[in-house]
Design a protein around this motif. Structure first.
Motif, PDB file in Angstrom:
ATOM      1  N   ILE A 388       0.727  -1.373   0.125  1.00 53.15           N
ATOM      2  CA  ILE A 388       0.041   0.073  -0.144  1.00 53.15           C
ATOM      3  C   ILE A 388       0.991   1.252   0.013  1.00 53.15           C
ATOM      4  N   ASP A 389       2.093   1.259   0.558  1.00 54.96           N
ATOM      5  CA  ASP A 389       2.960   2.525   0.505  1.00 54.96           C
ATOM      6  C   ASP A 389       3.233   2.821  -0.823  1.00 54.96           C
ATOM      7  N   ASP A 390       3.251   2.242  -1.836  1.00 55.88           N
ATOM      8  CA  ASP A 390       3.603   2.363  -3.278  1.00 55.88           C
ATOM      9  C   ASP A 390       2.521   3.243  -3.510  1.00 55.88           C
ATOM     10  N   PHE A 391       1.318   2.921  -3.317  1.00 57.61           N
ATOM     11  CA  PHE A 391       0.176   3.585  -3.851  1.00 57.61           C
ATOM     12  C   PHE A 391      -0.081   4.989  -3.254  1.00 57.61           C
ATOM     13  N   TYR A 392       0.438   5.059  -1.995  1.00 51.60           N
ATOM     14  CA  TYR A 392       0.389   6.504  -1.182  1.00 51.60           C
ATOM     15  C   TYR A 392       1.279   7.456  -1.748  1.00 51.60           C
ATOM     16  N   GLU A 393       2.076   6.986  -2.411  1.00 51.82           N
ATOM     17  CA  GLU A 393       3.501   7.867  -2.851  1.00 51.82           C
ATOM     18  C   GLU A 393       2.761   8.908  -3.784  1.00 51.82           C
ATOM     19  N   ASP A 394       3.592  10.390  -3.349  1.00 54.70           N
ATOM     20  CA  ASP A 394       3.156  11.387  -4.280  1.00 54.70           C
ATOM     21  C   ASP A 394       1.862  11.878  -4.144  1.00 54.70           C
ATOM     22  N   LYS A 395       0.961  11.440  -3.212  1.00 55.82           N
ATOM     23  CA  LYS A 395      -0.371  12.015  -3.049  1.00 55.82           C
ATOM     24  C   LYS A 395      -0.467  12.888  -2.000  1.00 55.82           C
ATOM     25  N   ASP A 396      -1.355  13.841  -1.831  1.00 49.41           N
ATOM     26  CA  ASP A 396      -1.469  14.797  -0.926  1.00 49.41           C
ATOM     27  C   ASP A 396      -2.859  14.308  -0.200  1.00 49.41           C
ATOM     28  N   ILE A 397      -2.811  13.648   0.901  1.00 53.09           N
ATOM     29  CA  ILE A 397      -3.641  12.781   1.484  1.00 53.09           C
ATOM     30  C   ILE A 397      -4.601  14.019   2.547  1.00 53.09           C
ATOM     31  N   LEU A 398      -5.935  14.212   2.110  1.00 50.96           N
ATOM     32  CA  LEU A 398      -6.754  14.920   3.333  1.00 50.96           C
ATOM     33  C   LEU A 398      -7.373  14.137   4.241  1.00 50.96           C
ATOM     34  N   LEU A 399      -7.922  12.943   3.658  1.00 54.12           N
ATOM     35  CA  LEU A 399      -8.603  11.914   4.684  1.00 54.12           C
ATOM     36  C   LEU A 399      -8.352  10.676   4.371  1.00 54.12           C
ATOM     37  N   GLU A 400      -8.239   9.737   5.419  1.00 56.00           N
ATOM     38  CA  GLU A 400      -8.040   8.463   5.054  1.00 56.00           C
ATOM     39  C   GLU A 400      -8.913   7.628   6.110  1.00 56.00           C
ATOM     40  N   GLN A 401      -9.484   6.349   5.696  1.00 57.41           N
ATOM     41  CA  GLN A 401     -10.254   5.263   6.211  1.00 57.41           C
ATOM     42  C   GLN A 401      -9.789   4.179   5.862  1.00 57.41           C
ATOM     43  N   ILE A 402      -9.543   3.168   6.714  1.00 51.31           N
ATOM     44  CA  ILE A 402      -9.417   1.838   6.450  1.00 51.31           C
ATOM     45  C   ILE A 402     -10.305   0.932   6.990  1.00 51.31           C
ATOM     46  N   SER A 403     -11.005  -0.142   6.440  1.00 49.79           N
ATOM     47  CA  SER A 403     -11.700  -1.162   7.161  1.00 49.79           C
ATOM     48  C   SER A 403     -11.039  -2.324   6.365  1.00 49.79           C
ATOM     49  N   GLN A 404     -11.831  -3.612   6.953  1.00 54.95           N
ATOM     50  CA  GLN A 404     -11.183  -4.702   6.561  1.00 54.95           C
ATOM     51  C   GLN A 404     -11.204  -4.853   4.922  1.00 54.95           C
ATOM     52  N   LYS A 405      -9.899  -4.947   4.500  1.00 50.65           N
ATOM     53  CA  LYS A 405      -9.565  -5.182   2.897  1.00 50.65           C
ATOM     54  C   LYS A 405     -10.163  -4.093   1.995  1.00 50.65           C
ATOM     55  N   THR A 406     -10.663  -2.877   2.714  1.00 53.36           N
ATOM     56  CA  THR A 406     -10.951  -1.642   1.814  1.00 53.36           C
ATOM     57  C   THR A 406     -10.157  -0.500   2.799  1.00 53.36           C
ATOM     58  N   ILE A 407      -9.559   0.341   1.768  1.00 50.93           N
ATOM     59  CA  ILE A 407      -8.948   1.435   2.092  1.00 50.93           C
ATOM     60  C   ILE A 407      -9.647   2.777   1.011  1.00 50.93           C
ATOM     61  N   GLN A 408      -9.635   3.967   1.762  1.00 54.80           N
ATOM     62  CA  GLN A 408     -10.417   5.045   1.132  1.00 54.80           C
ATOM     63  C   GLN A 408      -9.629   6.072   1.318  1.00 54.80           C
ATOM     64  N   ILE A 409      -9.041   7.077   0.469  1.00 53.48           N
ATOM     65  CA  ILE A 409      -8.201   8.100   0.684  1.00 53.48           C
ATOM     66  C   ILE A 409      -8.818   9.483  -0.273  1.00 53.48           C
ATOM     67  N   VAL A 410      -9.020  10.406   0.542  1.00 56.44           N
ATOM     68  CA  VAL A 410      -9.242  11.590  -0.068  1.00 56.44           C
ATOM     69  C   VAL A 410      -8.199  12.384  -0.433  1.00 56.44           C
ATOM     70  N   THR A 411      -7.641  12.844  -1.742  1.00 57.90           N
ATOM     71  CA  THR A 411      -6.843  13.603  -2.084  1.00 57.90           C
ATOM     72  C   THR A 411      -7.115  15.025  -2.786  1.00 57.90           C
ATOM     73  N   ARG A 412      -6.137  15.723  -2.915  1.00 55.98           N
ATOM     74  CA  ARG A 412      -6.171  17.065  -3.581  1.00 55.98           C
ATOM     75  C   ARG A 412      -6.150  16.865  -4.882  1.00 55.98           C
TER      76      ARG A 412
END
Length: 412
Positions: A388-412
């Motif tokens: 998952i760290d590869d996916f987060y790279e270079d993203k400006d994350i405003l909000l994050e939510q993690i549940s079982q096997k599902t990740i949601q991130i809000v970005t600019r």
């Protein structure tokens, strides 16, 4: 019986219409309902006409371009005489007459009366072409069958009346009808929400209890991500109703979110296939021991992120949440993600009706509001947490939510 749904990309020109006939012949489609969307970008063009009408600018030139576009397709299909006989182009006279006589200031009402005409045109042209080429069919006006309330632009189906209407159709026949549209109790046109033709097809499939429903797309089927956005995506050959519903809810554009529920109720399998490769397997959605749960990536753009905080540092309590969600319902804001802390509530939402300024105005009486527009929501289903760290790279994350096997991130 079967239900086939063809989207706007499949009938964007005369070659597309001809290809639909080829698909029907290859699939030996002899008994059921063919649901068709507006041709190409017609819905966008009609929306621009409505916008120009309300702005007091020249809407007739836009309407004329839409007419020319359809006339060219009719001419390329050699349907001029038939189109004249069937009154296809009287639709444009009806639009102009409606706009000249209209007294309603209700944008959503006017929108539905005009934008619904795209499907009327495409279905009439397709029906005429198929009949001319020995694929006998009867044209149906979906507004006579799908009955709804008057929530214009996002109507709610009256299932009892709709089912009674549709089951009266004679079996062992081919029908051509429209996606996206229905009518209210006064028989005014309504639309079922943007990209709602899949849902229309599911309504007919449910009422007729068909053996299968097929959505014909310009992609091979349901993918693990939009190939225009994500790298190394692959085709999902089999997924469950539940997985498809989750993917559609989170924003996977290949299936309209409301499509799956009526199909699941009657265990009707849904196939998503390519109209350019009609013999390929595509994706089957339904009950199967082959169902997959692959890591999948979904992007929803043009979201609004609103942070709502109490002004006196009191807790966000039940009475606050009740007020906030009452306003979200009033202004028809679709919540994609929410997260609360002791004194604030963050809501990521879709503003289909451009109401975010109105809801801010109402909320600012009691709350402090921080609002950001044009942000993006990424959802990863069945996430591989080790990568998952590869996916987060270079993203400006405003909000994050993690549940079982599902990740949601809000970005600019």
């Amino acid at each position: 019986m079967k239900v086939f749904k063809f989207g706007g990309a499949s009938v964007k020109d005369a070659l597309g219409v001809k290809n639909v006939a080829k698909v029907l012949n290859l699939q030996k489609f002899e008994n059921g309902v063919i649901v068709v969307s507006a041709m190409g970008k017609t819905t966008n063009a009609l929306e621009a006409v409505v916008e120009a009408y309300f702005n007091g600018s020249d809407y007739l030139s836009g309407l004329s371009k839409i007419e020319d576009f359809h006339y060219q397709i009719v001419r390329d299909l050699d349907l001029e005489d038939i189109a004249e006989a069937k009154g296809i182009f009287s639709v444009f006279n009806d639009i102009q007459s409606f706009l000249e006589r209209n007294k309603s200031p209700n944008y959503n009402f006017v929108y539905d009366q005009i934008v619904s005409c795209g499907e009327i045109l495409s279905s009439k042209i397709l029906s005429c072409y198929l009949n001319k080429n020995d694929i006998a069919n009867s044209w149906l006006d979906a507004r006579d069958y799908i009955k709804t309330d008057d929530s214009y632009r996002d109507a709610n189906v009256d299932w009892q009346r709709t089912e009674e209407n549709i089951i009266a159709l004679k079996p062992h026949k081919r029908y051509v009808t429209q996606g996206f549209i229905g009518s209210d109790a006064n028989h005014f046109s309504v639309t079922l929400g943007r990209e709602g033709s899949d849902y229309s097809a599911a309504i007919f499939a449910y009422a007729l209890e068909v053996s299968q429903m097929v959505i014909w797309k310009d992609v091979p089927g349901v993918m693990t991500g939009d190939p225009r956005v994500f790298d190394n995506v692959k085709l999902l050959s089999n997924i469950s109703y539940e997985e498809a519903i989750e993917m559609a809810y989170y924003g996977a554009s290949v299936i309209h979110p409301k499509t799956l529920q009526p199909l699941k109720q009657k265990h009707i399998p849904l196939y998503v296939k390519s109209f350019t490769e009609p013999t390929a397997e595509g994706t089957m959605v339904g009950i199967s021991d082959k169902n997959q749960k692959e890591e999948s990536f979904i992007l929803k753009k043009n979201q609004v992120l609103m942070k709502i905080s109490t002004r006196d540092f009191s807790f966000i309590a039940e009475e606050h949440i009740s007020l906030i969600f009452g306003l979200l319902y009033k202004y028809r804001m679709k919540v994609s993600l929410m997260q609360n802390s002791a004194i604030s509530l963050a809501v990521c939402m879709e503003d289909k009706f451009d109401n975010y300024k109105k809801i801010i105005e109402d909320l600012e009486c009691k709350f402090k509001i921080d609002c950001q527009k044009d942000i993006s929501l990424y959802t990863i289903r069945n996430a591989d947490m080790e990568k998952i760290d590869d996916f987060y790279e270079d993203k400006d994350i405003l909000l994050e939510q993690i549940s079982q096997k599902t990740i949601q991130i809000v970005t600019r």
